[in-house]
Design a protein around this motif. Structure first.
Motif, PDB file in Angstrom:
ATOM      1  N   ASP A 196      -2.048  -6.562   6.615  1.00 32.35           N
ATOM      2  CA  ASP A 196      -2.713  -5.277   6.826  1.00 32.35           C
ATOM      3  C   ASP A 196      -4.229  -5.318   6.697  1.00 32.35           C
ATOM      4  OD1 ASP A 196      -0.210  -4.169   7.132  1.00 32.35           O
ATOM      5  OD2 ASP A 196      -0.079  -3.408   5.081  1.00 32.35           O
ATOM      6  N   ASP A 201       1.310   2.669   0.536  1.00 28.96           N
ATOM      7  CA  ASP A 201       1.595   3.518   1.686  1.00 28.96           C
ATOM      8  C   ASP A 201       0.768   4.799   1.695  1.00 28.96           C
ATOM      9  OD1 ASP A 201       3.418   1.665   2.589  1.00 28.96           O
ATOM     10  OD2 ASP A 201       5.131   2.649   1.620  1.00 28.96           O
ATOM     11  N   SER A 202       0.200   5.156   0.540  1.00 27.59           N
ATOM     12  CA  SER A 202      -0.648   6.342   0.436  1.00 27.59           C
ATOM     13  C   SER A 202      -1.661   6.114  -0.669  1.00 27.59           C
ATOM     14  CB  SER A 202       0.173   7.590   0.111  1.00 27.59           C
ATOM     15  OG  SER A 202       0.718   7.497  -1.206  1.00 27.59           O
ATOM     16  N   LYS A 203      -2.693   6.951  -0.711  1.00 24.17           N
ATOM     17  CA  LYS A 203      -3.686   6.812  -1.773  1.00 24.17           C
ATOM     18  C   LYS A 203      -3.065   7.096  -3.127  1.00 24.17           C
ATOM     19  CE  LYS A 203      -8.376   7.949  -3.103  1.00 24.17           C
ATOM     20  NZ  LYS A 203      -9.655   8.579  -2.703  1.00 24.17           N
ATOM     21  N   GLU A 204      -2.205   8.100  -3.198  1.00 25.29           N
ATOM     22  CA  GLU A 204      -1.563   8.435  -4.466  1.00 25.29           C
ATOM     23  C   GLU A 204      -0.728   7.264  -4.978  1.00 25.29           C
ATOM     24  OE1 GLU A 204      -1.478  10.257  -1.706  1.00 25.29           O
ATOM     25  OE2 GLU A 204      -2.856  11.863  -2.327  1.00 25.29           O
ATOM     26  N   ALA A 205       0.009   6.623  -4.075  1.00 22.93           N
ATOM     27  CA  ALA A 205       0.818   5.477  -4.478  1.00 22.93           C
ATOM     28  C   ALA A 205      -0.065   4.314  -4.915  1.00 22.93           C
ATOM     29  CB  ALA A 205       1.735   5.051  -3.324  1.00 22.93           C
ATOM     30  N   GLY A 255      -5.910   2.656  -1.345  1.00 15.79           N
ATOM     31  CA  GLY A 255      -5.409   3.634  -0.385  1.00 15.79           C
ATOM     32  C   GLY A 255      -4.406   2.994   0.543  1.00 15.79           C
ATOM     33  N   ASN A 256      -4.126   3.663   1.676  1.00 12.15           N
ATOM     34  CA  ASN A 256      -3.253   3.064   2.676  1.00 12.15           C
ATOM     35  C   ASN A 256      -4.028   2.003   3.449  1.00 12.15           C
ATOM     36  OD1 ASN A 256      -4.653   4.246   4.912  1.00 12.15           O
ATOM     37  ND2 ASN A 256      -3.522   6.153   4.625  1.00 12.15           N
ATOM     38  N   ASP A 285      -5.202   1.711   6.427  1.00 11.06           N
ATOM     39  CA  ASP A 285      -6.344   2.204   7.199  1.00 11.06           C
ATOM     40  C   ASP A 285      -7.524   2.532   6.284  1.00 11.06           C
ATOM     41  OD1 ASP A 285      -4.931   1.911   9.538  1.00 11.06           O
ATOM     42  OD2 ASP A 285      -4.329   4.016   9.665  1.00 11.06           O
ATOM     43  N   ASP A 286      -7.226   3.156   5.133  1.00 11.31           N
ATOM     44  CA  ASP A 286      -8.290   3.498   4.180  1.00 11.31           C
ATOM     45  C   ASP A 286      -9.017   2.241   3.707  1.00 11.31           C
ATOM     46  OD1 ASP A 286      -7.520   6.180   4.249  1.00 11.31           O
ATOM     47  OD2 ASP A 286      -6.197   5.970   2.503  1.00 11.31           O
TER      48      ASP A 286
END
Length: 355
Positions: free
Chosen positions: A326, A233-237, A281-282, A284-285
């Motif tokens: 995705d 869900d995020s780059k950090e995750a 990343g997410n 989109d990334d």
């Protein structure tokens, strides 16, 4: 259009082999349902606490499990550990069993203990593979073969097996070193690019392959390319999850002699050390980075790895389904290009020497 392939994983020896096989059947079924059109598996021998199911018998079984449009890939077999007659007959048989859906991926290997255990000099792996790649197509296409080389001699043998594909299954050579890139250009139909290769270096290597293809009168087209991927869900995750599932594997690569990895750095600075080795990343990334890659470079199929030995089948299926939701709908419709962008990478003349 750009193909997308799934790389099957090894598994811990704590997982019973029967369960490993059943997990593979489930993973392959999910991969097909989610749009993957190539299924690939690598190879190792006497691999310690991890287990590889060997690619030839496994892909023969998977041929009855997948649809008629799914290609099956040995990505990669360690060619120098075989006698070329034995390997030529194994691959011809596998092409027959897969009804002409096989791609034969091969390389020199990097683990010296595998060569020691099988009585093959590690220092000869490059010359052995070169000689094999000269000889094997002859064993697939000629009625009588005589060969007197550095490593093998054949005197008027009559091959009895021919593959379904003519003149033979596509040959991919996988390699990190520039010597392997040149080997692909001289003998193969494709160069399988390792996952951590930056786009400019990919372009530089593609030029070497393209120019050597031209010397053989062979057209250059889209090439197979690997990328490790983690969507969250995020780059950090994504960074955190990739460390959880893959960090121990990178450390193992370093400990087993892989020259691209440093075990201490992988322990202490994993996030920094994997920069350039993984697209994460997410959604989109990841879609943006991979779209840029396959619309800039002549890539097809794009080979991705959804599983690491730390992951069970449930986790792997969840990753495949997320990729199917995705990622693949954005990648599969893209046209595969054949040209190498002139602005990207160094001229082929500057390519350095490898082993």
């Amino acid at each position: 259009m750009v193909g997308v392939g799934l790389l099957l994983s090894d598994a811990p020896r704590s997982v019973p082999p029967e369960q490993q096989f059943q997990d593979i059947l489930r993973i392959v079924g999910e991969a097909e349902q989610n749009g993957f059109d190539h299924i690939a598996i690598g190879q190792h021998f006497l691999y310690g606490d991890l287990r590889w199911l060997q690619p030839v018998p496994l892909l023969a079984r998977l041929a009855a499990h997948v649809g008629p449009d799914t290609r099956l890939v040995t990505q990669i077999m360690i060619g120098p550990l075989y006698h070329p007659v034995m390997l030529a007959e194994e691959i011809a048989t596998l092409d027959i069993v897969t009804e002409g859906r096989l791609i034969f991926g091969v390389g020199v290997g990097y683990k010296s203990d595998e060569f020691d255990n099988l009585g093959v000099p590690f220092s000869e792996r490059g010359s052995r593979l070169n000689e094999m790649l000269e000889l094997m197509p002859r064993l697939w296409t000629e009625d009588v073969v005589s060969h007197h080389g550095t490593h093998w001699d054949l005197d008027g043998v009559e091959p009895h097996l021919r593959p379904v594909q003519r003149p033979h299954p596509p040959i991919w050579v996988g390699a990190h070193a520039m010597a392997g890139v040149r080997r692909a250009g001289r003998f193969a139909d494709g160069y399988a690019v390792p996952p951590g290769t930056p786009p400019a270096e990919v372009a530089r290597r593609y030029r070497v392959v393209r120019d050597l293809f031209a010397e053989r009168g062979k057209p250059f087209g889209p090439q197979p390319l690997r990328r490790n991927i983690m969507i969250a869900d995020s780059k950090e995750a994504a960074v955190s999850e990739y460390a959880r599932v893959a960090q121990s594997r990178y450390i193992s690569y370093a400990q087993r002699g892989h020259e691209l990895y440093d075990a201490e750095k992988m322990r202490e600075e994993f996030a920094e050390s994997i920069k350039g080795h993984v697209v994460l990343g997410n959604p989109d990334d990841v879609v943006a980075e991979l779209t840029e890659l396959v619309t800039t470079l002549p890539v097809s199929p794009l080979l991705v790895r959804p599983q690491w030995p730390t992951m069970d089948a449930e986790e792997t299926v969840a990753v495949i389904r997320r990729m199917g939701r995705d990622l693949l709908p954005s990648i599969l419709p893209l046209p595969a290009r054949s040209e190498i962008p002139e602005h990207l990478g160094a001229p082929a003349e500057e390519a350095g020497a490898g082993r």
